[in-house]
Write a protein that holds these residues in place. Structure first.
Motif, PDB file in Angstrom:
ATOM      1  N   PRO A  52       0.811  -1.228   0.000  1.00  8.05           N
ATOM      2  CA  PRO A  52       0.000   0.000   0.000  1.00  8.05           C
ATOM      3  C   PRO A  52       0.839   1.271   0.000  1.00  8.05           C
ATOM      4  N   ASP A  53       0.261   2.318  -0.577  1.00  6.45           N
ATOM      5  CA  ASP A  53       0.869   3.643  -0.561  1.00  6.45           C
ATOM      6  C   ASP A  53      -0.268   4.658  -0.458  1.00  6.45           C
ATOM      7  N   ASN A  54       0.042   5.915  -0.638  1.00 11.27           N
ATOM      8  CA  ASN A  54      -0.986   6.943  -0.490  1.00 11.27           C
ATOM      9  C   ASN A  54      -2.088   6.825  -1.538  1.00 11.27           C
ATOM     10  N   PRO A  70      -4.146   2.666  -0.605  1.00 16.28           N
ATOM     11  CA  PRO A  70      -3.728   2.512   0.796  1.00 16.28           C
ATOM     12  C   PRO A  70      -4.131   1.206   1.467  1.00 16.28           C
ATOM     13  N   ARG A  87      -7.590   0.768  -3.572  1.00 16.80           N
ATOM     14  CA  ARG A  87      -8.362   1.771  -2.843  1.00 16.80           C
ATOM     15  C   ARG A  87      -9.833   1.464  -3.040  1.00 16.80           C
TER      16      ARG A  87
END
Length: 710
Positions: free
Chosen positions: A573-575, A578, A688
């Motif tokens: 996950p990242d921005n 997420p 997301r």
């Protein structure tokens, strides 16, 4: 006229016995078979109510050839002559998928056609997408790629450890036998799963690790066993090798460090290790027997970019604790499809011949003598590599039997773009599914209820299926279609067409048994007389084998293999994305749903794809129970119905990979692969989730409580 036909369930790998009741050549209802030793008179909802797909109006009833851009009806001669002419053009650039839903006989004839007529070992099946890491690790460390114990050992075990699997949904009859052990014998239960499954409420220890941290967790269990002196030193000394190097690798970190990496409580990890290595004796265990533990795992272990290391870490544990080769213990990779074990046994894998025999001169000689021709010795491409190498032109034509890769492959948009590049595609199946819609030729196959044959279940038990109704339309058994095609092509490539002149499925099985040492003692006559038999069964007077490795491993000594925790997944996950997506199965549908979507009673129970999301994440996203949501990854999108539950960890969501209402998890999943198994990483990718639109909280056919993990 009414009649009853004993057969074997066509759904999961448990291999339950069923009785098909028919009237006027139609199936009227399905009953259980109390005489079946695997199921003992039990059936799940799919086995009891899921058979109507056999007579669904969508069944293919005639061959189809693509003419002027459309699939149009053709005769068998037209279709097979066309396929023969085309496939001869693509020898050297050809691959084939076999079916874990078809019989051992179907699989054997298909691999013989691919090797003998097409001159390649480019044949594989869905084991590549489920338990190929388990098979790789077991062959490497033990010398055999099958479950070591029987279902009865779950009831005789003093401890069950269930890892990355949900038997209550995926193998319900096995789950019932496990519950019986808990209720009646006081068997201890350890569950390791990133999602709280229904059996977790019965567990003595429930470990809910962070996704992708399995090696850390199982090395942590091993470190606990070593620290407390719970290892089986006699077993290690007499029956294993590589212990010192493996131990050194495990001792690079402490229990606390391993627990921290996996996101679990270190004391719970220690408790699980004690229960597995030295379980308290179950009720009724004879004083002369040592308490045993069964280690059971599913695709939560294998479907990772480090799936083979995950499986190695589990086998290391079994060797460390000496939990092999006795009643009431063993290792069990639960097989997903009804004949995924048998399809591999029959040779539908690219790196070995039937019976997992290598391409060495001595092993190949028997096949070449029997078949009257040479066979290729170079290992073939694995299923996922065949798909990826369409892009380079290494694969230009494919023959797909009983599989639907445009539902089962990861990153479906990518897979579809590759399949559209094939110069020639033949699909042989029951329905005109997503892959068949792209085919140049479609061939109608019989279902299990219309043909003779055998399936091999997850406990290595070979069992009969028998025709209960006439063939639907012009459909034919898979082995019969392939043999007919082979006879048309064989003279053009210097092969005697009589090699494919089988008169019955029984003749096919007889050849398979002659060439396969572990099946050599089996025959239709014996299976009909005695019922299912567990391999290895090397001679006609051999009773079959309940558990493996009593005295030795096929490779000689069991092998410890050092493994270390690597990056949790290829994509985290990242921005932008997420949340972690985890995928799996549900009780009311089977795999991608090609079959169960055509059973009204099952669709009524689950008619849309659910997404399990933690209450904290749901609140942050403004999502309520039953809301329609959109799930996106870097590869695609799907819609789902929100199920708000703390059965999943915060930061994680769970979606079953059945396709319903044009939504499927594999639009999202990541086409990155484990080495050496080449299984895709279905279990972890970054997504997301956003609310699509408001919808009522009460939804007809909403997800049952059992699925929600409560």
């Amino acid at each position: 006229m009414e009649k009853k036909v004993r057969s074997t369930c066509p759904f999961c790998g448990v291999g339950c016995g069923i009785v098909l009741h028919t009237r006027d050549n139609r199936i009227t209802w399905v009953d259980d078979d109390p005489a079946n030793p695997s199921s003992r008179g039990m059936l799940c909802v799919k086995g009891r109510f899921g058979v109507p797909f056999v007579e669904h109006p969508d069944r293919l009833t005639t061959p189809l050839i693509r003419r002027e851009g459309r699939l149009q009806p053709a005769t068998w001669d037209e279709a097979l002559n066309h396929v023969a002419e085309q496939l001869l053009r693509f020898r050297g650039a050809f691959g084939s998928f076999a079916s874990a839903k078809a019989t051992n006989e179907d699989a054997f004839v298909q691999q013989k056609f691919v090797r003998l007529v097409m001159g390649t070992n480019n044949i594989d099946h869905c084991t590549r997408l489920c338990h190929s890491p388990s098979v790789e690790a077991m062959l490497e460390q033990l010398g055999s790629g099958a479950t070591s114990n029987s279902y009865t050992d779950y009831e005789d075990a003093s401890c069950l450890v269930l890892v990355g699997c949900d038997p209550g949904s995926n193998h319900p009859v096995i789950a019932s036998r496990m519950r019986s052990a808990l209720d009646n014998r006081g068997t201890r239960l350890v569950i390791v799963n990133p999602r709280r499954i229904d059996l977790a409420e019965r567990a003595d220890v429930f470990l809910q690790p962070l996704p992708g941290t399995d090696v850390a967790l199982f090395n942590g269990l091993a470190r606990c066993i070593l620290d407390e002196g719970l290892e089986d030193r006699e077993f290690i000394q007499q029956r294993t090798e590589g212990f010192a190097a493996w131990r050194a690798a495990v001792e690079e970190h402490t229990v606390e460090e391993y627990a921290g990496a996996a996101g679990v409580d270190p004391e719970a990890l220690r408790q699980a290790a004690r229960l597995y290595a030295r379980p308290p004796a179950r009720r009724g265990l004879p004083a002369s027997e040592r308490p045993g533990s069964c280690l059971v795992w599913g695709m939560g272990i294998t479907q990772h970019s480090h799936g083979t290391d995950n499986a190695r870490s589990l086998i290391n544990l079994a060797l460390l604790a000496g939990q092999l080769g006795r009643p009431g213990c063993g290792i069990s990779p639960l097989r997903g499809q009804n004949n995924v074990q048998g399809c591999g046994d029959a040779g539908c894998i690219p790196d070995s011949l039937p019976g997992y025999q290598p391409y060495t001169d001595d092993a190949a000689a028997l096949f070449e003598e029997t078949w009257g021709a040479g066979i290729p010795r170079k290992p073939g491409m694995k299923a996922t590599d065949m798909v990826e190498r369409i892009a380079s032109g290494e694969i230009r034509a494919m023959y797909i039997v009983g599989e639907n890769p445009l539902l089962s492959e990861p990153n479906l948009a990518h897979a579809a773009s590759l399949f559209r590049q094939l110069e020639f595609l033949v699909v042989q199946d029951l329905f005109l599914h997503e892959t068949a819609e792209l085919a140049h030729v479609v061939l109608p196959a019989c279902s299990f209820a219309e043909k003779d044959g055998t399936f091999t279940n997850s406990e290595r038990r070979v069992q009969r299926i028998r025709p209960a109704i006439p063939r639907i339309g012009q459909s034919r058994p898979d082995w019969e279609i392939i043999a007919d095609l082979a006879r048309r092509m064989a003279p053009r490539v210097g092969i005697d067409p009589r090699q494919f002149a089988y008169g019955s499925a029984e003749e096919v099985f007889a050849e398979l048994a002659r060439l396969t040492p572990q099946l050599r003692g089996m025959s239709y006559e014996r299976l009909d007389r005695e019922g299912g038999i567990q391999w290895p069964c090397p001679t006609p007077d051999h009773p079959g084998t309940r558990f493996l490795y009593a005295d030795r491993f096929p490779r000689g000594l069991g092998k410890f293999v050092p493994v270390r925790q690597s990056r949790a997944a290829a994509e985290l996950p990242d921005n932008e994305f997420p949340l972690v997506l985890n995928t799996g199965r549900v009780l009311y549908h089977w795999h991608g749903g090609t079959i169960t979507r055509r059973v009204a009673a099952l669709v009524e129970q689950m008619h849309e794809v659910p997404l399990a999301i933690h209450p904290r994440d749901a609140a942050e996203l403004g999502i309520a129970e039953g809301d329609a949501v959109v799930v996106r990854s870097r590869r695609g999108r799907m819609t789902a119905s929100a199920v708000v539950t703390d059965a999943v960890r915060p930061g994680s969501v769970f979606v079953p990979f059945v396709k319903l209402q044009e939504s499927a998890a594999n639009f999202l999943t990541n086409n990155v692969y484990d080495e050496p198994s080449r299984i895709p990483e279905y279990k972890v990718c970054a997504v997301r989730v956003e609310k699509k639109r408001p919808r009522p909280r009460e939804v007809t056919g909403a997800t049952p409580t059992a699925w929600r993990g409560t």
